[in-house]
Structure formats: structure tokens, C-alpha cells
Design an enzyme around this catalytic site. Sequence first.
Site, short mmCIF file in Angstrom:
data_model
loop_
_atom_site.label_atom_id
_atom_site.label_comp_id
_atom_site.label_asym_id
_atom_site.label_seq_id
_atom_site.Cartn_x
_atom_site.Cartn_y
_atom_site.Cartn_z
N GLY A 169 -5.48 -7.67 15.53
CA GLY A 169 -5.79 -8.86 16.32
C GLY A 169 -6.45 -8.39 17.61
CB ALA A 180 35.15 50.14 -6.06
CE1 TYR A 231 37.66 23.49 -10.33
CE2 TYR A 231 35.85 24.40 -11.62
CZ TYR A 231 36.67 23.34 -11.30
OH TYR A 231 36.51 22.13 -11.92
CB SER A 252 31.83 47.69 -4.07
OG SER A 252 31.38 48.07 -2.79
CD GLU A 308 -3.97 -11.61 13.77
OE1 GLU A 308 -3.84 -10.70 12.93
OE2 GLU A 308 -3.57 -11.47 14.95
NE ARG A 327 -2.71 -1.67 3.17
CZ ARG A 327 -3.11 -1.50 4.43
NH1 ARG A 327 -3.93 -0.51 4.73
NH2 ARG A 327 -2.68 -2.31 5.37
#
Length: 454
Positions: A136, A420, A384, A402, A151, A15
Site C-alpha cells: 500500500g 582391562a 539397561y 580399558s 493499495e 506461497r
Amino acid sequence: MSLDIVILAAGQGTRMRSALPKVLHPVAGKPMLGHVIDTARALAPRKIHVVIGHGAELVRERLAADDIHFVLQAEQLGTGHAVAQALPALEADKVLILYGDVPLTRVETLTRLLEQANESQLGLLTVNLADPTGYGRIVRNANGVVQAIVEHKDASEAQRAIREGNTGILAVPGKRLGDWLSRLSNSNAQGEYYLTDVIAMAVADGLVVATETAQDEMEVLGANDRIQLSQLECHYQQRMARQLMAQGVTLFDPHRFDVRGEVSMGRDVTIDINVILEGRVVIEDDVQIGPNCVIKDSILRRGAIVKANSHLEGAEMGEGADCGPFARLRPGAKLGAKAHVGNFVELKNAVLGEGAKAGHLSYLGDAEIGARSNIGAGTITCNYDGANKHKTVMGEDVFIGSNSSLVAPVTLGNGATTGAGSTVTQDVPAATLAVGRAKQRNIEGWKRPQKTPK
Ligand code: UD1
Ligand code: CA
């Protein structure tokens, strides 16, 4: 008295309608069977035996551990047959039967149950149900003494009216189990070897069946479908939320808070709505977490503040440090005391020294940034080169203008400054200004192109 625990986990779980074996479906981020194994461990047994069948290889692979003994039940011929597969490996005085799809049973409940089992007594965990359909039924005589379990499919109308259901969780004297299991028959409505038939046999042999009752239904609920799975998840989260609130944590809304792992929290922590904690999370006193944050495998030191919509994984925030809104701290991000990370800043394997700041729109990867340094908006560490990762190292009191690009490997000394918009490709000595951008030209009288009229 020694204890063996048998966990039944061979069933298919049709189920669930899933390619994943039922017992591997997660509750709070952990397979249901993982919860049951952890509960079993808390009872300090001699050995834990897990009976597997459907998806056996995957279950074994996911949950293999030194203290787990897997037993294969090639064909699922019933719960009694399942326990019988583990029988050759059972040696202890007491045997406790648990179920891989019943994840939320409390250790205290099982401890009480185990106290009931001895050479002359079985411990049976029952539950009183508003609707016992499918369970049961516990059949008692006029004196209330347990006689048998019937049962649902084998029960008479009168027996079906019984509200006391069998949870299936059972503690039995180990020495008797083999005899009882060998006498089981499958002449019943389902053609299965029922573990539950052991009860009537024990009674016939003069043993007493002592019952314990589960505190609530959820404690013994198994997930047969995804609706029940969600009920278990919800119950687990409510239990966790109540526990944390009892410890001194403020949850703005316990219904909108999820723990999927192990958390430790100090006092006076406040957590806004829709926060998810995953893996191992350590949160010290006075930490504040804003709404919609996901925090995984991280440490938040005393007084740290995580603002709305931040995502942390493998990160550490020092005392009084703050991040967000919309901060992303990836593995190896480490903020010193009082360090500040603002909106749309991503850190990966980057250490910000005490009081250092990266306020806006930056990527800082493979970087060491000294105390009190200030990273201007839009700064990127170019870590990278397409093949290798390189490091950016900055001293204390550095000021990055910045929109600087810091092309690693590169080192900036204490008090260095970049203009910057600079692309910094060479080391910058201490107390030096680096300007790495084209010089501005002004063109007088320059005319913008004009649109031709239609
Ligand atoms: C069982 C009990 C019932 C109890 C109910 C509680 C029996 C005969 N009945 O019924 O009294 O009220 O649990 O939920 O025990 N399993 C195996 N191998 C098998 C058969 C089952 O490993 O051959 C495992 C299943 O994966 C499952 C558990 O045992 O986790 C229970 O089996 P299931 O068939 O669902 O039993 P119920 O009919 O629910
Ligand atoms: Ca069941």
C-alpha cells in the site's frame, strides 16, 4: 494509557507451499507468530488478541498462553474485517495492530510508534522501499500531510511511483476504531475490507496521521514465501551475532553462527565456525567452543572448553572442564570442575566428579563417578536390562581398566581398580582390584591353518 494489541494471523500463506500454517514457520527455531507475541509482551499490553483462521486449531494449540486471547476469523475477508473480529474484546485507549508473519519488528520502534497515538492522532509505521511493488502507498498532500493509503492494486500510475510503503503496523485510538471499521466497504480491486481505509476516514474526522519510519526493511518484512523466510532468518542471525560481539564475544565468522533460542554469554568467550546454540544456553566467561558444535539447553561454566564436533544437550560443564572433539553429552550429563571427556565418549544422566576423566570411546549412562577417577578407553556402563535402568556408582580415585563392562546396578569403592577387559557384575570394595575376565592360555607350537595352493 492502556493498550490492546491485535495480531493478524488468519491468512493462508499460499506461497509457502506448506501444510504448516504460515505463522508457525520458524525463524531461529521459534514460530514467527511466537516472535510477534514476545514483542507484544514486551510492550506490556492489557491484552493480546490473535486473529486466527487458516490452521486455527494448530496455531491455538502451539501458542496458547494465559495472556493470549484467540479470535476466530472464519472467512478471510480482509485486514479490516480481521481486526473487526477482535473488536468486541477491545477495551483499551490505544490499539496496536501487528502481523503474525512479520517477526522482527523492534520493541523500540513500536514504542516510538505508540508515543504517536492519542485521542486525536494515529501512529502509522511506514518504510521507504527501493521496490514498493505490492505494498500500500502512503499518499501525502502538498504539505506532506498523510491523506490516505492506496493499495497497490487500486493505485494509479502516479501513486505507484510513491516509494513510501505501508508496513500495515498501526496504532489507533481505541474509542474511534469501532466506528471506522463499521464503515469499511469492500468495493475495491480485491473485494476486501481494507484496514488501510481507516486512514482516510481518520483524516476526514479531523485526526492527524503521524508516521514513524522503520530503521530497515527487514524489521517490517513479512514472510510470504520460503525465500523471504530465509532472509528473515539470516537477518535475525546477523542481528544476534552483532549483539553478542558488542557484549565481548569473539565469533570467528558471524555468518557461520546460529542462535535458536535464548543465550546468555559472559566476556571473552570465543566461538569457532558452524556453531549452533539452541534452547536456553548459558555460557560463562572465557569459554571456548570449537567448530561444528551443537549446544542445546546447556550450561558451560567459566573457562570450559568444547572441542570440535561435539554435541551437547541438557548438559552442564564445570569450570575449566573440557570435552571433545566428537563428544556427546546427553541430558543429565554433568562434568565437575576440570573434568575431561575425550573423543567418542557419550554421557547420559552421568556425573563426572572434579578432575575425573573419560578419555576415549565410552558410554557412561546412569552413572556417578567420583573425583579424580579415570575411565579407561572402551568402558561401557551396562545400565539397561531391556526393561529397567540401573545405576553405576563409583567412589573417588577409581581406575577402570580399558574395555571394562560395568553391569549395573554396581558400586565401586574409593580407590578401586578393574583389570582391562573385565566384566564387572559384583560390587568392588574400596582399594581392591577386580579382574573379571578369562585367564590367558598360551598354546605352544600351535599352527595357523594354511591356504591350499591352486
Ligand atoms: C497489507 C496492507 C498493505 C501493506 C502490506 C504490508 C491492507 C489492505 N493492505 O497488504 O497496505 O503494504 O500489508 O505487507 O491491509 N490477514 C488476516 N485476515 C484477512 C486478511 C489478512 O488475518 O482477512 C492477515 C494475513 O494473514 C497477513 C496480514 O493480515 O498476515 C496481511 O494480509 P495480506 O493479505 O497479506 O495483506 P497485503 O495484501 O500484503
Ligand atoms: Ca502480505
